[in-house]
Design an enzyme around this catalytic site. Structure first.
Site, PDB file in Angstrom:
ATOM      1  N   GLY A 184      37.450  49.569  32.122  1.00 38.09           N
ATOM      2  CA  GLY A 184      38.040  49.175  33.395  1.00 38.09           C
ATOM      3  C   GLY A 184      37.556  47.799  33.803  1.00 38.09           C
ATOM      4  O   GLY A 184      36.590  47.269  33.261  1.00 38.09           O
ATOM      5  N   ARG A 185      38.253  47.236  34.769  1.00 38.25           N
ATOM      6  CA  ARG A 185      37.919  45.877  35.215  1.00 38.25           C
ATOM      7  C   ARG A 185      38.031  45.830  36.729  1.00 38.25           C
ATOM      8  O   ARG A 185      38.975  46.336  37.326  1.00 38.25           O
ATOM      9  CB  ARG A 185      38.900  44.882  34.579  1.00 38.25           C
ATOM     10  CG  ARG A 185      38.533  43.421  34.764  1.00 38.25           C
ATOM     11  CD  ARG A 185      39.501  42.558  33.975  1.00 38.25           C
ATOM     12  NE  ARG A 185      39.306  42.701  32.546  1.00 38.25           N
ATOM     13  CZ  ARG A 185      38.554  41.900  31.815  1.00 38.25           C
ATOM     14  NH1 ARG A 185      37.919  40.904  32.393  1.00 38.25           N
ATOM     15  NH2 ARG A 185      38.437  42.081  30.519  1.00 38.25           N
ATOM     16  N   GLY A 186      37.024  45.219  37.373  1.00 39.52           N
ATOM     17  CA  GLY A 186      37.013  45.103  38.822  1.00 39.52           C
ATOM     18  C   GLY A 186      37.003  43.655  39.261  1.00 39.52           C
ATOM     19  O   GLY A 186      37.260  42.743  38.473  1.00 39.52           O
ATOM     20  N   PHE A 238      34.516  41.693  40.167  1.00 43.83           N
ATOM     21  CA  PHE A 238      33.449  40.831  39.661  1.00 43.83           C
ATOM     22  C   PHE A 238      33.011  41.143  38.232  1.00 43.83           C
ATOM     23  O   PHE A 238      32.177  40.427  37.688  1.00 43.83           O
ATOM     24  CB  PHE A 238      32.212  40.917  40.573  1.00 43.83           C
ATOM     25  CG  PHE A 238      32.465  40.427  41.963  1.00 43.83           C
ATOM     26  CD1 PHE A 238      32.849  39.119  42.192  1.00 43.83           C
ATOM     27  CD2 PHE A 238      32.327  41.281  43.041  1.00 43.83           C
ATOM     28  CE1 PHE A 238      33.087  38.652  43.483  1.00 43.83           C
ATOM     29  CE2 PHE A 238      32.558  40.832  44.330  1.00 43.83           C
ATOM     30  CZ  PHE A 238      32.943  39.519  44.554  1.00 43.83           C
ATOM     31  N   THR A 240      33.331  43.958  34.466  1.00 47.08           N
ATOM     32  CA  THR A 240      34.044  44.819  33.548  1.00 47.08           C
ATOM     33  C   THR A 240      33.141  45.984  33.145  1.00 47.08           C
ATOM     34  O   THR A 240      31.919  45.833  33.056  1.00 47.08           O
ATOM     35  CB  THR A 240      34.444  44.024  32.282  1.00 47.08           C
ATOM     36  OG1 THR A 240      35.123  42.830  32.682  1.00 47.08           O
ATOM     37  CG2 THR A 240      35.360  44.834  31.396  1.00 47.08           C
ATOM     38  N   LYS A 256      28.240  48.362  32.901  1.00 43.57           N
ATOM     39  CA  LYS A 256      28.900  47.550  33.927  1.00 43.57           C
ATOM     40  C   LYS A 256      28.338  46.142  33.844  1.00 43.57           C
ATOM     41  O   LYS A 256      27.151  45.930  34.103  1.00 43.57           O
ATOM     42  CB  LYS A 256      28.664  48.140  35.320  1.00 43.57           C
ATOM     43  CG  LYS A 256      29.314  47.324  36.437  1.00 43.57           C
ATOM     44  CD  LYS A 256      29.072  47.951  37.801  1.00 43.57           C
ATOM     45  CE  LYS A 256      29.723  47.135  38.915  1.00 43.57           C
ATOM     46  NZ  LYS A 256      29.488  47.724  40.255  1.00 43.57           N
ATOM     47  N   ASP A 307      31.895  50.898  50.571  1.00 47.14           N
ATOM     48  CA  ASP A 307      33.163  50.743  49.853  1.00 47.14           C
ATOM     49  C   ASP A 307      33.597  52.086  49.274  1.00 47.14           C
ATOM     50  O   ASP A 307      33.965  52.190  48.099  1.00 47.14           O
ATOM     51  CB  ASP A 307      33.039  49.697  48.746  1.00 47.14           C
ATOM     52  CG  ASP A 307      34.409  49.235  48.217  1.00 47.14           C
ATOM     53  OD1 ASP A 307      35.425  49.443  48.926  1.00 47.14           O
ATOM     54  OD2 ASP A 307      34.471  48.684  47.099  1.00 47.14           O
TER      55      ASP A 307
END
Length: 287
Positions: free
Chosen positions: A16-18, A20, A22, A38, A134
């Site tokens: 997955g990728r966010g 800031f 990966t 992460k 969050d």
């Protein structure tokens, strides 16, 4: 990538990728055990606040994960010139967003079980003086046994175990952020309860309680906090569930429930409170 990291772990495929960084699958070279890696890209941390959050993420994550089965565990930390790397528990069961998006609303017992487990994880963080800031379905993961695990402490902040230190700063995700955050006020840990209340509303209805065509419009809707229960989607939802949502999505922070109060609400204790984080297969695999 850090030579020490590559020495200790074999890096696999991207998961997955966010904003800031990966997340990759990785394996311990010593034991062969699978984990998630992460990697936070330092070049993307242009805002001093973002860099500060990244620098303290591992410390806060370790604090709240210790002895807390509702939080994704953290095992190692590496850093090089390009990135900060965290070795965390692998949760192959996917996230709550995948399980509820595009599907029919969840039956109340299942929504109660998820809410109980999520709020117990949040309450455990609050007992240690940490607000997640969050909480959203993307950050609610499920491990191999189907147990709920709260993840991603990149926005987390220390507020003190006695609640004496207030926080500030617009962090979070538009649909789930509390009105006091949007208003630019100092705020406390109950912002996490608001976010969990939004998730509960969505699980029971399939829609967000406050939304707009853009982030700005969504923030405006959050500030108004005009909570409604459209008959067409809430016709079969019990009064108890709606009462709990009202208490979690209360704009008046002094009247909003704490995480501990949510766990004591009759809708939780009668429907899902006995399940909490120890329950395996929290949601059926068909979802």
């Amino acid at each position: 990538m850090s030579e020490a990291l590559k020495r200790d772990y074999e890096i696999g495929e991207e998961l997955g990728r966010g904003r800031f960084g990966t997340v990759f699958r990785c394996f311990s070279r010593e034991s062969g055990e699978p984990f998630a890696l992460k990697s936070i890209d330092k070049s993307l941390l242009t805002d001093p606040i973002d860099r500060e959050c990244a620098d303290r993420e591992a410390k806060i994550h370790r604090l709240v994960a210790a002895g807390n089965p509702g939080v994704v565990g953290i095992h190692e930390e590496y850093e090089d010139d390009a990135a900060i790397h965290l070795i965390i528990d692998l949760c192959p069961g996917g996230d709550l967003f995948d399980r509820i998006s595009g599907s029919a609303p969840l039956p109340e017992p299942e929504a109660a079980a998820v809410t109980a487990a999520l709020v117990e994880a949040i309450a455990a963080c609050h007992r240690r003086g940490v607000a997640h800031r969050d909480v959203k379905p993307d950050n609610v993961l499920f491990d191999l046994k189907g147990r709920l695990r709260l993840s991603d402490f990149g926005s987390a902040e220390w507020f003190g175990e006695d609640g004496g230190e207030e926080m500030r700063g617009l962090v979070g995700t538009p649909y789930y952020v509390a009105p006091e955050v949007v208003a630019g006020k100092h705020y406390g840990e109950k912002v996490d309860v608001w976010s969990a209340g939004v998730i509960l509303y969505m699980m029971l209805s399939g829609m967000a309680p406050f939304y707009g065509e853009s982030a700005a419009e969504t923030f405006e809707a959050v500030l108004r906090s005009n909570l409604r229960f459209p008959t067409r989607v809430f016709r079969s939802v019990s009064p108890g569930a709606k009462d709990l949502i009202r208490r979690m999505l209360c704009k008046d922070v002094s009247r909003r429930f704490s995480a501990e109060q949510v766990l004591r609400h009759p809708w939780i204790t009668s429907s899902g409170g006995s399940i909490l984080v120890e329950q395996e297969n929290l949601l059926p695999s068909s979802l």
